[in-house]
Design an enzyme around this catalytic site. Sequence first.
Site, PDB file in Angstrom:
ATOM      1  N   HIS A   1       7.556 -30.683  10.609  1.00 27.61           N
ATOM      2  CA  HIS A   1       6.936 -29.402  10.235  1.00 27.61           C
ATOM      3  C   HIS A   1       5.859 -29.604   9.159  1.00 27.61           C
ATOM      4  CE1 HIS A   1       9.907 -27.540  12.691  1.00 27.61           C
ATOM      5  NE2 HIS A   1      10.884 -28.072  11.983  1.00 27.61           N
TER       6      HIS A   1
ATOM      7  N   GLY B   1       2.592  -0.236   6.154  1.00 27.57           N
ATOM      8  CA  GLY B   1       3.281   0.552   7.173  1.00 27.57           C
ATOM      9  C   GLY B   1       3.896  -0.320   8.250  1.00 27.57           C
TER      10      GLY B   1
ATOM     11  N   GLY C   1       3.280  -3.985   8.174  1.00 28.27           N
ATOM     12  CA  GLY C   1       3.327  -5.378   7.704  1.00 28.27           C
ATOM     13  C   GLY C   1       2.204  -6.213   8.299  1.00 28.27           C
TER      14      GLY C   1
ATOM     15  N   ASP D   1       0.879  -1.172   0.000  1.00 28.00           N
ATOM     16  CA  ASP D   1       0.000   0.000   0.000  1.00 28.00           C
ATOM     17  C   ASP D   1       0.920   1.226   0.000  1.00 28.00           C
ATOM     18  OD1 ASP D   1       0.919   0.293   2.592  1.00 28.00           O
ATOM     19  OD2 ASP D   1      -1.064   0.366   3.528  1.00 28.00           O
TER      20      ASP D   1
HETATM   21  C1  RB5 Z   1      -1.795   2.884   6.432  1.00 23.40           C
HETATM   22  O1  RB5 Z   1      -1.817   4.096   7.071  1.00 23.40           O
HETATM   23  C2  RB5 Z   1      -1.455   1.773   7.431  1.00 23.40           C
HETATM   24  O2  RB5 Z   1      -2.547   1.565   8.281  1.00 23.40           O
HETATM   25  C3  RB5 Z   1      -1.075   0.500   6.708  1.00 23.40           C
HETATM   26  O3  RB5 Z   1       0.013   0.740   5.889  1.00 23.40           O
HETATM   27  C4  RB5 Z   1      -0.684  -0.675   7.582  1.00 23.40           C
HETATM   28  O4  RB5 Z   1       0.256  -0.328   8.517  1.00 23.40           O
HETATM   29  C5  RB5 Z   1      -1.802  -1.460   8.132  1.00 23.40           C
HETATM   30  O5  RB5 Z   1      -1.627  -2.468   8.825  1.00 23.40           O
END
Ligand code: RB5
Length: 150
Positions: A133, A66, A68, A8
């Site tokens: 595993h 942001g 993960g 994102d």
């Molecule tokens: C976006 O602001 C943020 O929420 C996204 O990148 C992420 O960290 C979500 O888990």
Amino acid sequence: MKIAIGSDHGGFKLKEEIKSHLAELGYEYHDFGTFSPEAVDYPDFARKVAEAVAKGDYERGILICGTGIGIGIAANKVPGIRAALCHDTFSARASREHNDANILTMGERVIGPGLAKEIVKVWLESEFAGGRHARRVEKIRAIERDYSKT
Ligand code: RB5
């Protein structure tokens, strides 16, 4: 090995750096977006990459937001996906050897590009250990199968 990559806006910058690193390491990849730092919704990109990996079009996926966290939660909703959030090389190796993780997730706001690149290299070079595993991963698949019937 063909790799699907996506992020994102919160992971956009790190995704661009990881793409250069993949090229340097000689890996083939396809970028599923996002293609700018403009705000978007992480589940859209998690879904694209996770579906491509689950279908078998790509052997592994890398997803970055942001933290993960959100992108990994979303990716793990796609049957067949085992997305692992790794911010250290020990976890990256273990996620492959023990969990046969097929998607790596990382947070651009959590770690720097140097460490992220090392994590990617270790994760791509590590193989599933099988044995005990494999039994455990099979039990993860059984959970998916049981819940797909409800
Ligand atoms: C976006 O602001 C943020 O929420 C996204 O990148 C992420 O960290 C979500 O888990």
